[in-house]
Enzyme design. Sequence first.
Site, short mmCIF file in Angstrom:
data_model
loop_
_atom_site.label_atom_id
_atom_site.label_comp_id
_atom_site.label_asym_id
_atom_site.label_seq_id
_atom_site.Cartn_x
_atom_site.Cartn_y
_atom_site.Cartn_z
N ALA A 54 0.86 -1.19 0.00
CA ALA A 54 0.00 0.00 0.00
C ALA A 54 0.89 1.23 0.00
CB ALA A 54 -0.89 0.00 1.24
N VAL A 143 15.68 0.24 16.08
CA VAL A 143 16.85 0.68 16.85
C VAL A 143 18.14 0.27 16.14
CG1 VAL A 143 18.04 0.60 19.07
CG2 VAL A 143 15.55 0.42 19.00
N ILE A 147 21.89 -3.34 13.01
CA ILE A 147 22.54 -4.01 14.15
C ILE A 147 21.47 -4.78 14.94
CG2 ILE A 147 23.90 -3.69 16.26
CD1 ILE A 147 24.81 -0.97 15.19
N GLU A 201 17.67 14.09 7.36
CA GLU A 201 16.39 14.36 6.71
C GLU A 201 16.36 15.83 6.25
OE1 GLU A 201 14.07 11.83 6.80
OE2 GLU A 201 15.54 10.64 7.90
N ASP A 212 15.56 11.52 17.89
CA ASP A 212 15.64 10.19 17.26
C ASP A 212 16.43 9.23 18.16
OD1 ASP A 212 15.54 8.44 14.70
OD2 ASP A 212 17.68 8.54 15.16
N LYS A 216 15.15 5.71 20.34
CA LYS A 216 15.82 4.40 20.31
C LYS A 216 16.29 4.00 21.71
CE LYS A 216 17.32 5.41 15.59
NZ LYS A 216 18.36 6.07 14.80
N1 HSE Z 1 17.95 9.40 10.94
C1 HSE Z 1 18.52 8.28 11.58
C2 HSE Z 1 20.01 8.47 11.77
C3 HSE Z 1 18.36 6.99 10.81
O1 HSE Z 1 20.57 9.47 11.34
O2 HSE Z 1 20.62 7.60 12.38
C4 HSE Z 1 17.09 6.30 11.07
O3 HSE Z 1 16.89 6.03 12.42
#
Ligand code: HSE
Length: 447
Positions: A54, A143, A147, A201, A212, A216
């Site tokens: 999708a 995460v 790895i 990004e 981010d 994790k």
């Molecule tokens: N944007 C993340 C990083 C990758 O720079 O590690 C995806 O989690």
Amino acid sequence: MAAFFINDEDNMKSIKVGLLGIGTVGSGTFNVLKRNQEEIARRAGRAIEITMVADLNTARATELTNGEVKVVNDANLLVSDPDIDIVIELIGGYGIAKDLVLKAIANGKHVVTANKALIATHGNEIFKAAQEKGVMVAFEAAVAGGIPIIKALREGLTANRIQWIAGIINGTTNFILSEMRDKGLDFDVVLKEAQRLGYAEADPTFDIEGVDAAHKLTIMASIAFGIPVQFDKAHVEGITKLQATDIRYAEQLGYRIKLLGITRQTEQGIELRVHPTLIPATRLIANVEGAMNAVMVRGDAVGETLYYGKGAGSEPTASAVIADLVDITRLATADPEHRVPYLAFQPNSMADTPVLSMADVTTSYYLRMHVADKPGVLADVTRILADSSISIDAMLQKEPTEGETQTDIIMLTHQTQERNIEAAIAKIEALSTVVGSVTKIRLEELN
Ligand code: HSE
């Protein structure tokens, strides 16, 4: 229980997978699954195939899957399709992704997701729904990309009391810090380069502000200590305020600065913090450069372990997604009570250990202050630290440049509580001989 069981006859059939969103990771998953289908089937005990995708861009989805699978633009059709056994969610974010994951679960489907934001913020609700329905939710790809750290924490290290985890778990910021150190470049310049190379990004806020990494870390802490996911309790600090000067001074003192996610079990509670951190340059993890990720885990039985690899990218992340598909395929026939628990600990054995506020955290510190170069300044500063029972580990004073009347003093402290150093810094900043504010960066010896 509306659990999803596969009888012996079903065992002969392939597992049918539906993909929500086919971008970088989705196409990697499709390609690796196809390329290695024979090996994967030998490992899983049956074939695993993506039969439906999708995506709003149906033309591109059809092209990426060589016209071999059914493509729809309405994700609801996929999560309610009776032929789909496992739904892979690669949409990202907490909005529509959450609705679709919950719908998939309600429809009795297992879920694989790479969505760390979703698991770190809504994991408790998602796991509860999945448990009630008897389906699995797997998130290895959430995460550190390729790895297998979730697997290591949840299964490989299951004998241990985990003492701490410290990880470089954001490739974008590690790339930026490596370039700043290597080339002496400023943050803004390197950020643009990271965006050009596709690491960061277009809106890199989550990366550079530490969000981010904190997503994790939150997930790893839950698995390590058997606590519910609590992203809202994490201390989150990124690298935007870090100056090239501090990277240089740290280097002169034998340290590297990395954006670390640190979680540690103490007698008072659990530390959960992401911030720039000085680590001794001699540690293996200090030499993890560029966009690579690495996670150190200390268990009481095993001691220190280190996991290194690519934390993002099409096929590295696909590697983690497919490992989850294989796990689910193998365990689908197991009674839900005897599968590996989502957060490593049995749902009725979760702990309510508090997550500590940053003021309660104990660590060492790097302090940089700009001071008048005259007698007694250093004595004033060291007296304040001594009065607060803060012991100095190392010191560096920059030779003032010709004609200058001010200079930099850099100090490394031994361990103290964050509230203690904050109070001392306030007193140092109040000295008439200290110019501007004191720069404070936390330091971990990681031993
Ligand atoms: N944007 C993340 C990083 C990758 O720079 O590690 C995806 O989690």
